[in-house]
Design a protein around this motif. Structure first.
Motif, PDB file in Angstrom:
ATOM      1  N   PRO A  15      -1.213  -1.224   7.952  1.00  0.00           N
ATOM      2  CA  PRO A  15      -0.882  -1.317   6.570  1.00  0.00           C
ATOM      3  C   PRO A  15      -1.771  -2.102   5.496  1.00  0.00           C
ATOM      4  N   PHE A  16      -1.862  -1.308   4.415  1.00  0.00           N
ATOM      5  CA  PHE A  16      -2.706  -1.989   3.163  1.00  0.00           C
ATOM      6  C   PHE A  16      -2.075  -1.679   2.100  1.00  0.00           C
ATOM      7  N   PHE A  17      -1.930  -2.675   1.053  1.00  0.00           N
ATOM      8  CA  PHE A  17      -0.975  -2.327  -0.025  1.00  0.00           C
ATOM      9  C   PHE A  17      -1.855  -2.830  -1.328  1.00  0.00           C
ATOM     10  N   ASN A  18      -1.734  -1.572  -2.157  1.00  0.00           N
ATOM     11  CA  ASN A  18      -2.390  -2.100  -3.375  1.00  0.00           C
ATOM     12  C   ASN A  18      -1.260  -2.568  -4.234  1.00  0.00           C
ATOM     13  N   ILE A  19      -1.672  -3.442  -5.278  1.00  0.00           N
ATOM     14  CA  ILE A  19      -0.587  -3.961  -6.140  1.00  0.00           C
ATOM     15  C   ILE A  19      -0.956  -3.282  -7.536  1.00  0.00           C
ATOM     16  N   VAL A  20       0.103  -2.476  -7.945  1.00  0.00           N
ATOM     17  CA  VAL A  20      -0.353  -1.562  -9.006  1.00  0.00           C
ATOM     18  C   VAL A  20       0.902  -1.637 -10.195  1.00  0.00           C
ATOM     19  N   ALA A  21       0.402  -1.372 -11.313  1.00  0.00           N
ATOM     20  CA  ALA A  21       1.508  -1.162 -12.439  1.00  0.00           C
ATOM     21  C   ALA A  21       1.496   0.257 -12.562  1.00  0.00           C
ATOM     22  N   THR A  22       3.029   0.717 -12.750  1.00  0.00           N
ATOM     23  CA  THR A  22       3.205   2.149 -12.833  1.00  0.00           C
ATOM     24  C   THR A  22       4.533   2.311 -13.561  1.00  0.00           C
ATOM     25  N   ASP A  23       4.545   3.444 -13.801  1.00  0.00           N
ATOM     26  CA  ASP A  23       6.068   3.925 -14.344  1.00  0.00           C
ATOM     27  C   ASP A  23       7.030   3.992 -13.028  1.00  0.00           C
ATOM     28  N   SER A  24       8.349   3.443 -13.370  1.00  0.00           N
ATOM     29  CA  SER A  24       9.212   3.609 -12.100  1.00  0.00           C
ATOM     30  C   SER A  24       9.594   4.671 -11.776  1.00  0.00           C
ATOM     31  N   ARG A  25       9.327   5.799 -12.513  1.00  0.00           N
ATOM     32  CA  ARG A  25       9.478   6.931 -12.039  1.00  0.00           C
ATOM     33  C   ARG A  25       8.912   7.881 -11.245  1.00  0.00           C
ATOM     34  N   ASN A  26       7.510   7.171 -11.302  1.00  0.00           N
ATOM     35  CA  ASN A  26       6.482   7.853 -10.211  1.00  0.00           C
ATOM     36  C   ASN A  26       6.705   7.363  -9.056  1.00  0.00           C
ATOM     37  N   ARG A  27       6.239   8.119  -7.953  1.00  0.00           N
ATOM     38  CA  ARG A  27       6.335   8.033  -6.561  1.00  0.00           C
ATOM     39  C   ARG A  27       5.597   6.467  -6.154  1.00  0.00           C
ATOM     40  N   ARG A  28       5.951   6.032  -5.133  1.00  0.00           N
ATOM     41  CA  ARG A  28       5.599   4.851  -4.472  1.00  0.00           C
ATOM     42  C   ARG A  28       4.020   4.850  -4.303  1.00  0.00           C
ATOM     43  N   GLY A  37      -4.387  -5.706  -7.694  1.00  0.00           N
ATOM     44  CA  GLY A  37      -4.898  -6.439  -6.736  1.00  0.00           C
ATOM     45  C   GLY A  37      -4.390  -5.732  -5.376  1.00  0.00           C
ATOM     46  N   PHE A  38      -4.514  -6.560  -4.390  1.00  0.00           N
ATOM     47  CA  PHE A  38      -4.135  -6.152  -2.888  1.00  0.00           C
ATOM     48  C   PHE A  38      -3.375  -7.019  -2.025  1.00  0.00           C
ATOM     49  N   TYR A  39      -2.764  -6.521  -1.031  1.00  0.00           N
ATOM     50  CA  TYR A  39      -1.985  -7.269  -0.345  1.00  0.00           C
ATOM     51  C   TYR A  39      -2.270  -6.634   1.346  1.00  0.00           C
ATOM     52  N   ASN A  40      -3.105  -7.606   2.232  1.00  0.00           N
ATOM     53  CA  ASN A  40      -3.081  -6.771   3.559  1.00  0.00           C
ATOM     54  C   ASN A  40      -2.316  -7.709   4.519  1.00  0.00           C
ATOM     55  N   PRO A  41      -1.192  -7.330   4.932  1.00  0.00           N
ATOM     56  CA  PRO A  41      -0.408  -8.231   5.968  1.00  0.00           C
ATOM     57  C   PRO A  41      -1.075  -8.473   7.275  1.00  0.00           C
ATOM     58  N   VAL A  42      -1.957  -7.637   7.702  1.00  0.00           N
ATOM     59  CA  VAL A  42      -2.424  -7.851   8.987  1.00  0.00           C
ATOM     60  C   VAL A  42      -3.919  -8.364   9.130  1.00  0.00           C
ATOM     61  N   ALA A  43      -4.064  -9.121   8.010  1.00  0.00           N
ATOM     62  CA  ALA A  43      -5.597  -9.707   7.813  1.00  0.00           C
ATOM     63  C   ALA A  43      -5.649 -10.843   8.859  1.00  0.00           C
ATOM     64  N   SER A  44      -6.780 -11.155   9.539  1.00  0.00           N
ATOM     65  CA  SER A  44      -6.827 -12.116  10.528  1.00  0.00           C
ATOM     66  C   SER A  44      -8.015 -12.903  10.272  1.00  0.00           C
ATOM     67  N   GLY A  45      -8.340 -14.149  10.586  1.00  0.00           N
ATOM     68  CA  GLY A  45      -9.352 -14.897  10.434  1.00  0.00           C
ATOM     69  C   GLY A  45      -9.613 -15.453   9.123  1.00  0.00           C
ATOM     70  N   LYS A  46     -10.819 -15.309   8.794  1.00  0.00           N
ATOM     71  CA  LYS A  46     -11.024 -15.539   7.310  1.00  0.00           C
ATOM     72  C   LYS A  46     -11.037 -14.525   6.307  1.00  0.00           C
ATOM     73  N   GLU A  47     -10.399 -13.223   6.851  1.00  0.00           N
ATOM     74  CA  GLU A  47      -9.994 -12.222   5.917  1.00  0.00           C
ATOM     75  C   GLU A  47      -9.134 -12.480   4.906  1.00  0.00           C
ATOM     76  N   GLU A  48      -9.392 -12.071   3.550  1.00  0.00           N
ATOM     77  CA  GLU A  48      -8.427 -12.400   2.240  1.00  0.00           C
ATOM     78  C   GLU A  48      -7.295 -11.427   2.715  1.00  0.00           C
ATOM     79  N   SER A  49      -5.983 -11.964   2.363  1.00  0.00           N
ATOM     80  CA  SER A  49      -4.816 -11.078   2.700  1.00  0.00           C
ATOM     81  C   SER A  49      -4.147 -10.765   1.567  1.00  0.00           C
ATOM     82  N   PHE A  50      -4.512 -11.602   0.151  1.00  0.00           N
ATOM     83  CA  PHE A  50      -3.639 -11.505  -0.986  1.00  0.00           C
ATOM     84  C   PHE A  50      -4.768 -11.740  -2.043  1.00  0.00           C
TER      85      PHE A  50
END
Length: 85
Positions: A15-28, A37-50
């Motif tokens: 998984p990799f997630f973008n942090i977005v501003a959106t209308d609440s009625r739009n699909r995920r 921005g972004f969030y990478n929950p499986v980042a390892s080592g020196k990778e940036e996770s957030f």
């Protein structure tokens, strides 16, 4: 209402997630107004996770955007880490 939430990307089991501003009625993973921005929950080592553009986050909150519970937790955790360093 504008909401700041996660939009999933990446591959199956990576998984990799973008942090977005959106209308609440739009699909995920659908249309969004701005990518903050972004969030990478499986980042390892020196990778940036957030990463998030703090100035844009502040702008959207000032005009009334609400944070999703997960994004609020991520932002709070990042603030604690920045204060500790």
């Amino acid at each position: 209402m504008v909401v700041i939430r996660l939009a999933r990307g990446g591959a199956k089991k990576r998984p990799f997630f973008n942090i977005v501003a959106t209308d609440s009625r739009n699909r995920r993973d659908g249309r969004f107004i701005e990518r903050l921005g972004f969030y990478n929950p499986v980042a390892s080592g020196k990778e940036e996770s957030f990463r998030i553009a703090q100035d844009r986050l502040t702008h959207w909150q000032e005009v009334g955007a609400q944070l999703s519970p997960t994004v609020a937790r991520l932002v709070a955790d990042a603030g604690k880490k920045a204060a500790a360093v």
